[in-house]
Write an enzyme that holds these catalytic residues in place. Sequence first.
Site, PDB file in Angstrom:
ATOM      1  N   CYS A 336      34.849  55.561  75.937  1.00 44.52           N
ATOM      2  CA  CYS A 336      34.566  55.486  74.504  1.00 44.52           C
ATOM      3  C   CYS A 336      35.858  55.443  73.686  1.00 44.52           C
ATOM      4  O   CYS A 336      35.848  55.027  72.530  1.00 44.52           O
ATOM      5  CB  CYS A 336      33.721  56.666  74.066  1.00 44.52           C
ATOM      6  N   PHE A 337      36.952  55.886  74.297  1.00 42.44           N
ATOM      7  CA  PHE A 337      38.236  55.944  73.587  1.00 42.44           C
ATOM      8  C   PHE A 337      39.288  55.051  74.231  1.00 42.44           C
ATOM      9  O   PHE A 337      40.459  55.096  73.845  1.00 42.44           O
ATOM     10  CB  PHE A 337      38.732  57.393  73.538  1.00 42.44           C
TER      11      PHE A 337
END
Length: 368
Positions: A336-337
């Site tokens: 997600c990052f």
Amino acid sequence: SSQHSQVKDSSQPLGGGGEGEVTLRYERDLVHKLKLLRHELSLQQPQAGHCRIEVSRDEIFEESYRQIMKMRPKDLKKRLMVKFRGEEGLDYGGVAREWLYLLCHEMLNPYYGLFQYSTDNIYTLQINPDSSINPDHLSYFHFVGRVMGLAVFHSHYINGGFTLPFYKQLLGKPIMLQDLETTDPELHKSLNDISAFGKFLQHELKPNGQNLPVTVPVCYTCLLYLSVIPVCYTCLLYLSLIIGGLGKIDLADWKSNTRLKHCAVDSNVVCWFWEAVESFTEERRGRLLQFVTGSTRVPLQGFKALQGSTGSAGPRLFTIHLIEANTDNLPKAHTCFNRIDIPPYESYEKLYEKLLTAVEETCGFAVE
């Protein structure tokens, strides 16, 4: 403004300057159009509610099909939240990217009969003319179209490339004989080199056939869920890029758009990481990118535009994070990052071994 005039005239040849300048201006035009498209699509997203999809990895195709085909188009525009059953990972973008990556592997796989490669040595996909062997094939094509529209709307990419005639069908553009050259060069050559066989003859396949319009095959019209894309943005090259992104990984671009956390550009771990990536094949680099970001595809603008948990609101750079951890541990990815956590390995050989094991042999999401 001058930017708007470039967008309006993007289908026209760009005059003046050398070839390099024309190419650069065209690339800038495409990037600008993509920004405008992302903005327009973001305005269509409902402020409340989620498009929730929960599937098991083992039944990803059928379970995704059942859930997506039950949804209304307006529900598919809500914020996408994907969960793999039995895994605790929360979706801030990375889980959805991995879901799409795995789903595309299933629905576009020629062994499933919906699509086929254009030739044995050109790996672009086209509709399989024998897809009707599956009685539900038209419903499945409708599903594929919804997945493609879902991916475009939520700023994700489809892991696969299609033939030029396929994209032309999506846009309702006529297919011409020269288009065959992009899918089957040998057949195209044989069809054009007929001068030695006498004169041209025209034979109607049915009475008054030359005056009858040719209709679009129903399996293509099912894919037109992509009408969520404003017509002014759809040109052939642009459509292929917003659906599939860039398939080629530019290593220099990757390096220059990587953020370093708790380490420096000359740190051993950073130098060894890039040395390992340089030794990888193109396929393995894609697997590494998929391990860290959830996708093997790169945005049209390159690595500077990788999307993270912020979605269409802004990019999140690929990040190398040096962590305090036992060096017997594998690197850990936070998709997600777009971040990879790497322990302080003592040697290049150990980093290479651990990185390769993580990329090739791990899957699934967990919460620490």
